[in-house]
Design an enzyme around this catalytic site. Structure first.
Site: not given
Ligand code: FAD
Ligand code: NAD
Length: 404
Positions: A170, A37-38, A317, A11-13, A378
């Protein structure tokens, strides 16, 4: 005719978007819909860096799943998925099992440590609410402990962030705002605190607009972040990390190491025998797993190639939600046996990366932005995600209105 069983895992995005759209598209008599969902709550993964730094309470980041699903149409099961057996159309859960006619796998991402020694044991990763809460508490514990020790260990006050991708940047943006508060609260001289970001690539935010990257790095450096660019984390130990730049290695002692340098799809994908690369399944244009026409995979467990760049679309997401929307439409076609399946065409509107609550960088509809304008954007992006899943009432309950 027997009602088909539709089971949605996660139940993520991606999973929640599929569920809320499907519950609008089909009637009670047309399908049995089960969401697993977990936890009994959904969390905004895209806000987890704030909960991890402690700039936003974790309760602000989550809401009950039952707030957005129609319980007349959707049965919610709180359980952990252990394995999918696609040949038998069954899902094994920790506390039971489910059978399905159509399955949607939306189990999201996990941290990828690339086999680097010690990371699993000694580093934290921003993965879910529990992990975020632990990071916040751990940093606070280090600050609270520092002044209580007779022999002071300054490394307690060093925080290492591995990776300057969007997650790393971030998180740093939040940390630089949180650390002065912690210093005031625990009587600590801010000069003793070090925040170090280690990035293996030749630049922070590799592949992003260089001018905006320079802006972000400048903002964070002025607030005290030390960047080690072109430097890779090679090992994590109970005392800190070992890094390498070229042939030179160095130990950095640190009380907190947060690994934000890579993600992969869920381990459930590996366990279930799908063709996969790091937990991600290369899906067909309709989002189905190869060989299984009744299994859809959305979000971070799916992999699709961008034909313009010949590289996979990044796991975001934005894409997960668009996939969820399409997946619901395609499920309705299959349930009704009417119409044609539609292929997935991502509509990437842009990327905005926060640098704390009042600053950001971004490219939206091809336009570059930074500072308070990007920060406003944002928050609008964050509120839009709430709106798409839960409508205006969820935005009112959970939205971000602290505009500047
Ligand atoms: P998730 O959002 O990870 O959801 C997975 C769901 O599955 C969760 O509810 C979890 O509890 C559940 N689950 C997992 N394993 C199990 C299991 N075994 N059994 C039951 N339930 C389970 N992307 C953007 O586009 N814009 C952003 O600004 C952005 N910012 C981010 C900031 C951070 C800090 C991080 C970490 C990521 C960010 N991302 C962003 C990336 C984005 O969050 C992910 O791509 C997105 O969450 C993926 O959605 P999803 O539905 O695949 O999984
Ligand atoms: P990422 O894979 O995008 O970035 C990981 C970074 O770690 C890279 O710059 C890589 O060069 C570096 N790295 C890899 N191995 C390393 C090592 N051994 N030592 C030091 N650096 C190393 O991962 P992320 O930032 O977690 O993003 C994951 C996904 O979530 C991406 O698709 C990203 O676009 C998305 N995301 C989006 C937003 C946003 O849109 N605001 C915010 C967070 C995440």
């Amino acid at each position: 005719m027997k009602k088909p069983n539709v089971v949605i895992l996660g139940a993520g995005y991606g999973g929640l978007m599929t569920t809320v759209r499907l519950q609008k598209l089909v009637g009670v008599n047309e399908a049995n819909i089960t969401l697993v969902n977990k936890y009994d709550y959904h969390y905004e993964t895209t806000w987890l860096h704030e909960a991890s730094a402690g700039t936003l309470h974790h309760d602000r980041v989550r809401y009950p799943i039952t707030d957005v699903i129609d319980r007349n149409k959707v049965q919610f099961v709180q359980d952990t998925v252990v394995k999918i057996i696609p040949q038998e159309q069954r899902v094994l859960l920790e506390k039971g099992e489910l059978s399905y006619d159509y399955l949607v796998v939306a189990l999201g991402f996990e941290s990828e440590t690339f086999g680097i020694k010690g990371l699993k044991e000694y580093a934290f990763s921003i993965a879910n609410i529990n992990a975020a809460r632990q990071i916040r508490e751990h940093i606070e514990y280090q600050f609270a402990t520092y002044n209580t020790e007779i022999e002071k260990r300054e490394e307690r006050l060093t925080i290492v962030v591995g990776g300057a991708g969007f997650t790393g940047i971030e998180f740093l943006g939040e940390l630089v705002n949180r650390v002065p508060e912690l210093c005031r609260e625990y009587d600590i001289d801010p000069k003793k605190v070090r925040i170090i970001c280690v990035e293996a690539a030749p630049t922070a935010l590799p592949g992003f607009d260089p001018e905006l990257v320079e802006y972000a790095v400048g903002v964070l450096e002025r607030k005290g972040v030390e960047f080690r660019i072109g430097t890779a984390i090679k090992e994590c130990t109970p005392e800190g990390i070992i890094v390498a730049k070229g042939d030179e290695t160095e130990e950095i002692k640190a009380g907190t190491v947060v690994w934000a340098a890579g993600v992969r799809g869920s381990y459930v994908i590996d366990e279930s025998g799908f063709e996969e690369m790091r937990g991600r399944v290369k899906v067909d244009p309709f989002l189905r797993a190869p060989g299984y026409d009744n299994v859809f995979i959305v979000g971070d467990c799916s992999l699709m190639i961008n034909e313009e760049t010949n590289r996979p679309y990044p796991p975001t997401a934005q894409i997960a939600m668009q996939q969820g929307e399409l997946c619901a439409k395609n499920l309705a076609v299959l349930i009704r046996q009417q119409g044609e399946l539609q292929p997935f065409k991502p509509d990437i509107k842009g990327t905005v990366c926060s640098l704390g609550h009042d600053d950001a960088i971004g490219v939206v509809f091809g336009k570059k932005m930074w500072g308070s304008k990007a920060s406003f954007m944002k928050k609008m992006v964050d509120n839009r995600a709430l709106y798409l899943i839960g409508g205006p009432s969820l935005v009112v309950k959970k939205g971000k209105f602290n505009i500047f």
